[in-house]
Design a protein around this motif. Structure first.
Motif, mmCIF file in Angstrom:
data_model
loop_
_atom_site.group_PDB
_atom_site.id
_atom_site.type_symbol
_atom_site.label_atom_id
_atom_site.label_comp_id
_atom_site.label_asym_id
_atom_site.label_seq_id
_atom_site.Cartn_x
_atom_site.Cartn_y
_atom_site.Cartn_z
ATOM 1 N N THR A 325 0.825 -1.203 0.000
ATOM 2 C CA THR A 325 0.000 0.000 0.000
ATOM 3 C C THR A 325 0.858 1.252 0.000
ATOM 4 N N ARG A 326 1.924 1.244 0.790
ATOM 5 C CA ARG A 326 2.821 2.392 0.799
ATOM 6 C C ARG A 326 3.393 2.636 -0.598
ATOM 7 N N ARG A 327 3.802 1.583 -1.262
ATOM 8 C CA ARG A 327 4.378 1.733 -2.608
ATOM 9 C C ARG A 327 3.338 2.260 -3.596
ATOM 10 N N LYS A 328 2.107 1.768 -3.473
ATOM 11 C CA LYS A 328 1.054 2.238 -4.381
ATOM 12 C C LYS A 328 0.792 3.731 -4.165
ATOM 13 N N ILE A 329 0.747 4.146 -2.898
ATOM 14 C CA ILE A 329 0.501 5.564 -2.603
ATOM 15 C C ILE A 329 1.667 6.414 -3.099
ATOM 16 N N GLU A 330 2.893 5.943 -2.872
ATOM 17 C CA GLU A 330 4.060 6.693 -3.323
ATOM 18 C C GLU A 330 4.090 6.803 -4.841
ATOM 19 N N PHE A 331 3.662 5.739 -5.515
ATOM 20 C CA PHE A 331 3.607 5.796 -6.974
ATOM 21 C C PHE A 331 2.534 6.772 -7.442
ATOM 22 N N LEU A 332 1.370 6.736 -6.795
ATOM 23 C CA LEU A 332 0.294 7.668 -7.123
ATOM 24 C C LEU A 332 0.755 9.107 -6.901
ATOM 25 N N LYS A 333 1.460 9.332 -5.811
ATOM 26 C CA LYS A 333 2.015 10.647 -5.513
ATOM 27 C C LYS A 333 2.979 11.079 -6.617
ATOM 28 N N HIS A 334 3.826 10.162 -7.057
ATOM 29 C CA HIS A 334 4.783 10.465 -8.125
ATOM 30 C C HIS A 334 4.058 10.813 -9.429
ATOM 31 N N VAL A 335 3.035 10.045 -9.772
ATOM 32 C CA VAL A 335 2.292 10.283 -11.009
ATOM 33 C C VAL A 335 1.622 11.655 -10.985
#
Length: 474
Positions: A325-335
């Motif tokens: 979940t942390r990785r998904k949120i960080e990726f969403l933040k990056h996008v």
């Protein structure tokens, strides 16, 4: 294919998630297309059938289920359901509300004298928990035969046979003599494990249908004063003032309006007549809203889906939902911050600040994950935006908030802890998106004031459009 669909007049649906669009029955009524007008007439015919049976006392529990209850037609991928594209449909609460209104409040349905025609929306204007989704679902089911034929015609001309399938569809047409719904077979586009249903773009709207409860309440004073019958107008005014407390709150005013509408349901006909007189406005408004949705969700989500596909190896599933979940949120933040994802939240340069739009993007990044990403889970103390789980012993909660939310500080202080207890998990994230520099400063002050540690899982996302590098430099 997008151009071919546009030339055909169909909305270009998303294969990823439902979109926040709805079929508005008023657009059938006010259209200059004879085919649409006939569809609206058929809706009224069916409702008159239900009214007659209801007034005669012939509707038992079994018939309520057979005549009023429908599954959501999820194959059109409209209506905005975060958990895939399958909503709850129309159940017995909706059936009971509609049947009661037909038998008691609106016995004159189909024979109105004030309005130009009869309208399905009228039947649910004074019922709580019956809103645009219910109206759109009911309308979609009642015109499903038309939508299936519309899709089949397109598919046979533009979709290769290998990507089509002959499907038997339940409850397509209603047999009035037998009082039963009958099935039909159609040659339809097939995607993954289900058929796809196209919808004409010119019967869709976004956010709210034209005839709706909020406008009725807002316009109540003007509509009440416009009632031509002086005696009736005086009675309405006297009753409203009687049920309206002194020093009333906004809630008490809404309740007084609803009590008055139930006592004098003829007011609703005057409201609907006003809406009918402004039919062209409904058409133009819907065009703009659908165009906005097409740009924001179809075009932008397509670009984001490509970005996610490119990074799928890097974001392969870790061993726990917390890490994933942390990785998904960080990726969403990056996008959003570095890959033009922020554009989804702007229309004509103006920020459209909605938590639901952020949730749509979050749902998108979970495509292909072995974890279950369930939206609006309620385990005892209110719904949480997402619960990510792998079995009963590994789950992570995610809440999305806008920095502009007036309840943010209270939410940060209490809500996640409540959800943790109710869901029996010690893992959670709070994702906060801001659009202005002062919003960022405000959130950081709240975090500092509440002494929220870094490991508490609060993640900020910068959606400012004036603070972004170009995608080529990101």
């Amino acid at each position: 294919m997008p151009k071919t669909l546009a030339d055909y007049g169909a909305f270009n649906v998303s294969p990823i998630v439902d979109l926040p669009l709805f079929i508005d029955p008023f657009l059938l009524f006010t259209s200059d297309k004879e085919e649409y007008q006939k569809l609206h007439d058929e809706i009224v015919r069916y409702l008159r059938f239900l009214r007659d049976k209801s007034v005669q006392g012939q509707v038992n529990k079994g018939l309520l289920k057979a005549w009023y209850c429908f599954k959501e037609v999820h194959q059109n991928r409209l209506g905005f359901c975060l958990s895939g594209n399958r909503g709850a449909g129309l159940g017995m609460k909706f059936a009971g509300a509609l049947d009661q209104n037909l038998s008691k409040l609106f016995k004159d349905f189909g024979t109105e004298e004030v309005t130009q025609g009869s309208h399905l929306e009228k039947l649910v204007l004074i019922r709580d928990r019956v809103g645009r989704d219910n109206i759109s679902d009911f309308t979609t089911n009642l015109i499903k035969g038309f939508l299936l034929r519309y899709t089949e015609t397109f598919a046979k001309e533009h979709v290769v046979e290998e990507k089509r399938k002959v499907v038997r569809i339940p409850r397509v047409e209603f047999n009035y003599q037998a009082g039963v719904w009958i099935d039909g077979e159609f040659d339809l586009p097939w995607f993954v494990d289900d058929y796809v249903l196209l919808t004409p773009e010119d019967i869709l709207t976004k956010d709210e249908i034209w005839i709706n409860k909020e406008d009725l309440r807002k316009d109540f004073p003007r509509i009440r004063d416009a009632v031509e019958n002086e005696a009736l107008r005086s009675q309405i005014e006297a009753y409203f003032m009687k049920v309206l407390p002194e020093d009333y709150t906004a809630k008490e005013e809404r309740e007084a309006i609803e009590r008055t509408l139930k006592r004098f349901p003829e007011i609703i006909d005057h409201y609907i007549k006003d809406k009918e007189d402004r039919g062209e406005e409904a058409i133009e408004r819907s065009k703009g809203k659908v165009s906005e949705a097409e740009h924001r969700f179809i075009e932008n989500l397509g670009k984001l889906a490509s970005l996610i596909a490119e990074r799928s190896q890097f974001y392969s599933s870790p061993s726990t939902t917390l890490e994933e979940t942390r990785r998904k949120i960080e990726f969403l933040k990056h996008v959003i911050e570095n890959q033009d994802g922020y554009r989804l939240f702007y229309v004509n340069g103006q920020a459209v600040e909605r938590e639901k739009d952020l949730q749509i993007l979050f749902k998108l990044v979970w495509e292909g994950s072995p974890s279950s990403a369930d939206a609006e889970v309620n385990n005892g103390r209110g719904p949480v935006d997402f619960k990510i789980s792998r079995g009963a012993k590994d789950s992570t909660l995610v809440e999305f908030k806008l920095a502009s939310n007036s309840q943010l500080e209270r939410n940060l202080e209490k809500q996640v802890e409540i959800y943790k207890t109710a869901n029996q998990t010690t893992q959670s994230f709070k994702v906060i998106m801001f659009f202005k520099a002062y919003e960022e400063s405000s959130v950081k002050r709240i975090i500092q004031r509440l002494k929220i540690p870094d490991e508490a899982g609060v993640i900020l996302i910068d959606a400012r459009q004036d603070n972004k590098p170009s995608a080529s430099k990101a």
